[in-house]
Design a protein around this motif. Structure first.
Motif, short mmCIF file in Angstrom:
data_model
loop_
_atom_site.label_atom_id
_atom_site.label_comp_id
_atom_site.label_asym_id
_atom_site.label_seq_id
_atom_site.Cartn_x
_atom_site.Cartn_y
_atom_site.Cartn_z
N THR A 34 -18.86 52.23 3.16
CA THR A 34 -19.61 52.42 1.87
C THR A 34 -20.71 53.83 1.94
O THR A 34 -20.70 54.56 1.14
CB THR A 34 -20.51 51.02 1.51
N PRO A 35 -21.42 53.64 3.10
CA PRO A 35 -22.32 54.83 3.07
C PRO A 35 -21.39 56.27 3.22
O PRO A 35 -21.78 57.40 2.36
CB PRO A 35 -23.10 54.83 4.37
N MET A 38 -20.08 56.68 -0.39
CA MET A 38 -21.22 57.14 -1.15
C MET A 38 -21.77 58.26 -1.15
O MET A 38 -22.10 59.26 -2.01
CB MET A 38 -22.39 55.89 -0.91
N GLY A 39 -22.00 58.97 0.14
CA GLY A 39 -22.50 60.19 0.50
C GLY A 39 -21.44 61.42 -0.05
O GLY A 39 -21.67 62.33 -0.70
N TYR A 42 -21.54 61.19 -4.04
CA TYR A 42 -22.84 61.95 -4.47
C TYR A 42 -22.76 63.66 -4.28
O TYR A 42 -22.97 64.15 -5.11
CB TYR A 42 -23.93 61.66 -3.63
N HIS A 48 -26.55 60.20 -8.66
CA HIS A 48 -26.83 59.22 -7.79
C HIS A 48 -26.14 57.79 -8.49
O HIS A 48 -25.25 57.09 -8.05
CB HIS A 48 -28.26 58.77 -7.50
N GLU A 52 -22.74 55.67 -7.38
CA GLU A 52 -22.76 54.51 -6.92
C GLU A 52 -21.31 53.74 -7.53
O GLU A 52 -20.72 52.90 -7.12
CB GLU A 52 -23.88 53.62 -7.20
N THR A 55 -18.35 54.76 -5.88
CA THR A 55 -18.29 54.08 -4.54
C THR A 55 -17.59 52.75 -4.80
O THR A 55 -16.87 52.23 -4.15
CB THR A 55 -19.59 54.05 -4.02
N GLN A 56 -18.44 51.97 -5.78
CA GLN A 56 -17.68 50.39 -5.93
C GLN A 56 -16.43 50.52 -6.46
O GLN A 56 -15.59 49.67 -5.86
CB GLN A 56 -18.61 49.98 -7.05
N MET A 59 -14.19 51.48 -3.46
CA MET A 59 -14.02 50.16 -2.39
C MET A 59 -13.01 49.16 -2.78
O MET A 59 -12.44 48.42 -2.22
CB MET A 59 -15.55 49.81 -2.02
N PRO B 23 -28.36 62.34 3.42
CA PRO B 23 -27.24 61.72 2.77
C PRO B 23 -27.75 60.99 1.56
O PRO B 23 -28.71 60.23 1.72
CB PRO B 23 -26.19 61.18 3.48
N ALA B 24 -26.93 60.53 0.39
CA ALA B 24 -27.18 59.84 -0.50
C ALA B 24 -26.82 58.39 0.15
O ALA B 24 -25.82 58.19 0.65
CB ALA B 24 -26.61 59.99 -1.94
N GLU B 25 -27.80 57.59 0.26
CA GLU B 25 -27.77 56.22 0.82
C GLU B 25 -27.29 55.08 -0.46
O GLU B 25 -27.99 55.09 -1.58
CB GLU B 25 -29.03 55.46 1.56
N PRO B 26 -26.39 54.37 0.12
CA PRO B 26 -25.99 53.08 -1.07
C PRO B 26 -27.14 52.17 -0.87
O PRO B 26 -27.69 51.93 -0.06
CB PRO B 26 -24.74 52.54 -0.34
N LEU B 30 -25.99 47.57 -4.22
CA LEU B 30 -24.32 48.11 -4.12
C LEU B 30 -23.63 47.49 -3.07
O LEU B 30 -22.43 46.99 -3.37
CB LEU B 30 -24.48 49.64 -4.27
N LEU B 31 -24.21 47.43 -1.76
CA LEU B 31 -23.48 46.99 -0.57
C LEU B 31 -23.20 45.34 -0.92
O LEU B 31 -22.26 45.06 -0.60
CB LEU B 31 -24.66 47.02 0.59
N ILE B 34 -20.35 45.24 -3.47
CA ILE B 34 -19.09 45.59 -2.80
C ILE B 34 -18.52 44.44 -1.89
O ILE B 34 -17.29 44.06 -1.81
CB ILE B 34 -19.13 46.94 -2.02
N GLU B 37 -17.52 41.66 -4.04
CA GLU B 37 -15.83 41.99 -4.35
C GLU B 37 -14.95 41.86 -3.42
O GLU B 37 -13.86 41.34 -3.56
CB GLU B 37 -15.93 43.41 -5.09
#
Lengths: 192, 119
Positions: A34-35, A38-39, A42, A48, A52, A55-56, A59, B23-26, B30-31, B34, B37
């Motif tokens: 996920t990170p 996401m990175g 972005y 942002h 997200e 990303t969802q 995944m 970096p853009a952190e989730p 969101l985690l 995910i 799901e």
């Protein structure tokens, strides 16, 4: 399998475990991928909230394809980068452009050291400049210079030749250089 | 003075370094979404149940043991040739005149019946 023993397992192995119903594999893959997703999202979108969402979605696609995953054909990360890029391009067709001058404000209000703020400002300036690149140039530059992938892997992700990757990154970097050259003093490079 | 390509690349690299460092952190939310799901998909996707292979019948096993149709055809041909040789011995096999003396009639009464029984 306990989560701590999964840290060394390749993504592909975890995906097979996931498909077999292993809950620990689901958690390990979520935490690991996920990170990264996401990175990357972005960097391609510059937003942002939209990153997200992408990303969802990416995944979820991975979870759905897990039971049909054929080992040895592609790396999970390569597949994900391709899915993220496609989702981002779809969104960008509808998204408004962000002007280079309108650098977004820091997203959290935590007090930070001056150097951290400056580095963050540089990252945001780069992001704003990336936003001005054509999609394919941006994707190639991000994969090469931020994700640190080799040209052959980028070529596989983008489904083009390595020569085309080199051409895209070279043109992208020229545009970035031109966009950022006027901001080097402002962002503290005058002292270095 | 304009910057050289090397200077340009060095300058860009500093921006790339800064981008990698931030970096853009989730978000935790969101985690959580995910992973939730992932569990939902796992629950919905049933692992394929291995189909139990049906046990072959004894005749099928014997058929496979012999070697299938090619072997069975050869076996049938050999059997038919044996029966034919037994019923009508080719005259060419009796080279000398006296060879017939070595033939043994294992069922003389059958020959009598076939002849009509009036002898």
């Amino acid at each position: 399998m306990p989560l701590d023993t999964m840290s060394d397992e390749p993504d592909e192995v975890l995906l097979v475990l996931f498909a077999n119903g292993d809950a620990s594999a689901a958690r390990a893959l979520t935490g690991r991928l996920t990170p990264r997703v996401m990175g990357h999202a972005y960097r391609l979108l510059g937003n942002h909230a939209e990153a997200e969402d992408v990303t969802q979605e990416a995944m979820l696609r991975l979870w759905n394809i897990a039971s049909e995953w054929r080992q040895g054909e592609a790396r999970v990360s390569t597949w994900l980068y391709r899915v993220v890029a496609n989702l981002c391009i779809d969104r960008k067709r509808r998204a408004r452009n962000v002007a280079l001058d309108s650098i977004p404000e820091p997203e959290d209000g935590r007090a930070s050291a001056a150097e951290t703020l400056q580095a963050k400002a540089r990252a945001e300036a780069l992001q704003a400049a990336l936003d001005q690149l054509p999609d394919r140039q941006r994707q190639a530059v991000v994969l090469r210079h931020i994700e640190g992938l080799a040209n052959p892997e980028i070529a596989e992700i983008m489904e083009i030749t390595t020569e085309a990757v080199e051409s895209l990154t070279a043109r992208g970097k020229r545009t970035l250089t031109a966009a950022l050259s006027g901001r080097q003093e402002e962002l503290g490079y005058g002292d270095e | 003075m304009a910057m050289s390509d090397k200077d340009n690349m060095t300058g860009l690299e500093a921006f790339f370094d800064a981008a990698r460092a931030h970096p853009a952190e989730p978000s935790v939310a969101l985690l959580t979404r995910i992973e939730k799901e992932a569990r939902t998909v796992q629950a919905a996707t049933r692992a394929p149940v291995p189909q139990r292979r049906q046990r072959a019948s004894l005749s099928t096993q014997l058929f496979r043991l012999i070697g299938g149709w090619p072997a069975l055809t050869g076996l049938a041909t050999a059997a038919m040739a044996g029966v034919w040789l037994g019923v009508s011995l080719p005259e060419g096999l009796l080279v000398n005149e006296g060879d017939a003396a070595y033939l043994i009639d294992v069922a003389p009464e059958l020959a009598f019946d076939l002849a009509g029984g009036n002898f």
